[in-house]
Design a protein around this motif. Structure first.
Motif, mmCIF file in Angstrom:
data_model
loop_
_atom_site.group_PDB
_atom_site.id
_atom_site.type_symbol
_atom_site.label_atom_id
_atom_site.label_comp_id
_atom_site.label_asym_id
_atom_site.label_seq_id
_atom_site.Cartn_x
_atom_site.Cartn_y
_atom_site.Cartn_z
ATOM 1 N N MET A 113 0.822 -1.195 0.000
ATOM 2 C CA MET A 113 0.000 0.000 0.000
ATOM 3 C C MET A 113 0.862 1.254 0.000
ATOM 4 S SD MET A 113 -3.507 0.468 1.641
ATOM 5 C CE MET A 113 -4.378 1.955 1.938
ATOM 6 N N SER A 114 2.184 1.116 0.171
ATOM 7 C CA SER A 114 3.044 2.284 0.210
ATOM 8 C C SER A 114 3.117 2.986 -1.144
ATOM 9 C CB SER A 114 4.436 1.903 0.691
ATOM 10 O OG SER A 114 5.015 0.997 -0.211
ATOM 11 N N ASN A 115 2.763 2.315 -2.229
ATOM 12 C CA ASN A 115 2.749 2.939 -3.545
ATOM 13 C C ASN A 115 1.418 3.616 -3.848
ATOM 14 O OD1 ASN A 115 5.353 2.175 -4.124
ATOM 15 N ND2 ASN A 115 4.733 0.235 -5.034
ATOM 16 N N ALA A 116 0.467 3.471 -2.952
ATOM 17 C CA ALA A 116 -0.846 4.091 -3.152
ATOM 18 C C ALA A 116 -0.697 5.605 -3.135
ATOM 19 C CB ALA A 116 -1.805 3.646 -2.046
ATOM 20 N N PRO A 117 -1.463 6.311 -3.977
ATOM 21 C CA PRO A 117 -1.386 7.772 -3.985
ATOM 22 C C PRO A 117 -1.701 8.362 -2.614
ATOM 23 C CG PRO A 117 -2.632 6.977 -5.872
ATOM 24 C CD PRO A 117 -2.404 5.797 -4.978
ATOM 25 N N LEU A 118 -0.959 9.399 -2.254
ATOM 26 C CA LEU A 118 -1.156 10.093 -0.990
ATOM 27 C C LEU A 118 -2.044 11.315 -1.226
ATOM 28 C CD1 LEU A 118 -0.482 10.473 2.026
ATOM 29 C CD2 LEU A 118 1.527 11.796 1.288
ATOM 30 N N ILE A 119 -3.118 11.388 -0.471
ATOM 31 C CA ILE A 119 -4.076 12.481 -0.588
ATOM 32 C C ILE A 119 -3.976 13.354 0.660
ATOM 33 C CG2 ILE A 119 -6.492 13.107 -0.955
ATOM 34 C CD1 ILE A 119 -5.145 11.286 -3.187
ATOM 35 N N ALA A 120 -3.771 14.646 0.465
ATOM 36 C CA ALA A 120 -3.772 15.598 1.575
ATOM 37 C C ALA A 120 -5.200 16.073 1.788
ATOM 38 C CB ALA A 120 -2.867 16.780 1.269
ATOM 39 N N VAL A 121 -5.657 16.015 3.021
ATOM 40 C CA VAL A 121 -6.987 16.521 3.385
ATOM 41 C C VAL A 121 -6.775 17.711 4.315
ATOM 42 C CG1 VAL A 121 -9.154 16.021 4.573
ATOM 43 C CG2 VAL A 121 -8.089 14.273 3.129
ATOM 44 N N VAL A 122 -7.148 18.901 3.843
ATOM 45 C CA VAL A 122 -6.968 20.124 4.616
ATOM 46 C C VAL A 122 -8.348 20.635 5.002
ATOM 47 C CG1 VAL A 122 -5.918 22.414 4.678
ATOM 48 C CG2 VAL A 122 -4.908 20.623 3.218
ATOM 49 N N ASP A 123 -8.707 20.436 6.278
ATOM 50 C CA ASP A 123 -10.028 20.813 6.760
ATOM 51 C C ASP A 123 -9.942 21.019 8.264
ATOM 52 O OD1 ASP A 123 -12.881 20.710 7.589
ATOM 53 O OD2 ASP A 123 -13.213 20.025 5.528
ATOM 54 N N ASP A 124 -10.535 22.091 8.763
ATOM 55 C CA ASP A 124 -10.477 22.371 10.195
ATOM 56 C C ASP A 124 -11.436 21.506 11.007
ATOM 57 O OD1 ASP A 124 -12.466 24.021 8.838
ATOM 58 O OD2 ASP A 124 -12.833 24.955 10.786
ATOM 59 N N ASP A 125 -12.331 20.791 10.350
ATOM 60 C CA ASP A 125 -13.310 19.951 11.033
ATOM 61 C C ASP A 125 -12.757 18.540 11.211
ATOM 62 O OD1 ASP A 125 -15.496 18.180 11.615
ATOM 63 O OD2 ASP A 125 -16.894 19.615 10.734
ATOM 64 N N GLU A 126 -12.502 18.167 12.470
ATOM 65 C CA GLU A 126 -11.909 16.864 12.764
ATOM 66 C C GLU A 126 -12.774 15.707 12.254
ATOM 67 O OE1 GLU A 126 -10.089 14.267 16.493
ATOM 68 O OE2 GLU A 126 -11.103 16.153 16.899
ATOM 69 N N ALA A 127 -14.084 15.822 12.396
ATOM 70 C CA ALA A 127 -14.978 14.752 11.939
ATOM 71 C C ALA A 127 -14.858 14.554 10.424
ATOM 72 C CB ALA A 127 -16.418 15.055 12.327
ATOM 73 N N ILE A 128 -14.736 15.647 9.673
ATOM 74 C CA ILE A 128 -14.566 15.552 8.220
ATOM 75 C C ILE A 128 -13.231 14.877 7.901
ATOM 76 C CG2 ILE A 128 -14.240 16.882 6.084
ATOM 77 C CD1 ILE A 128 -17.119 16.992 6.950
ATOM 78 N N ARG A 129 -12.169 15.304 8.575
ATOM 79 C CA ARG A 129 -10.845 14.690 8.332
ATOM 80 C C ARG A 129 -10.880 13.197 8.600
ATOM 81 N NH1 ARG A 129 -9.200 19.040 11.434
ATOM 82 N NH2 ARG A 129 -8.511 17.637 13.101
ATOM 83 N N GLU A 130 -11.499 12.806 9.704
ATOM 84 C CA GLU A 130 -11.569 11.383 10.051
ATOM 85 C C GLU A 130 -12.412 10.611 9.044
ATOM 86 O OE1 GLU A 130 -12.869 11.146 14.111
ATOM 87 O OE2 GLU A 130 -10.944 11.861 14.888
#
Length: 124
Positions: free
Chosen positions: A1-18
């Motif tokens: 899974m280390s070759n899987a694309p890395l997605i950055a999630v930038v959001d101030d809402d912890e529930a959304i990030r999770e």
């Protein structure tokens, strides 16, 4: 899974990030959450990020401000998908005019998000 694309999630809402972390991992992506635009900018190595999922309204720098900073730095940056509860026409025009691949309204359908994400990564 280390070759899987890395997605950055930038959001101030912890529930959304999770929730996004769970969704992205369930379909084979890696996820790196950031609590703010400033947190993202402080991350030393962003070269490994395949795409950024970015909230529009956050304390401090907004998502649109972050997009403008990344554009101003030159050298390119990963494709950006905006997710927002404030998907009005002016926000959409500004985001897409700045090069965002998509502007999705919250709550977003997971299938729509993944399709948009795959399209953005494929387009580079």
């Amino acid at each position: 899974m280390s070759n899987a694309p890395l997605i950055a999630v930038v959001d101030d809402d912890e529930a959304i990030r999770e929730a996004l972390d769970d969704l992205l991992r369930s379909v084979g992506f890696r996820c790196r959450p950031f609590v703010s635009a400033e947190d993202f900018l402080a991350h030393a190595n962003r070269a490994d990020i395949a795409c950024i999922i970015l909230d529009v309204r956050m304390p401090g720098l907004s998502g649109l401000d972050l997009q403008e900073r990344l554009n101003a730095n030159g050298g390119g940056h990963p494709p950006i998908l905006f997710m927002t509860s404030y998907a009005d026409d002016s926000t959409r025009v500004r985001a897409l005019g700045g090069g965002a691949r998509d502007v999705l309204g919250k709550p977003v359908d997971g299938h729509v998000l993944i399709a948009s994400l795959n399209s953005a990564i494929a387009a580079g």
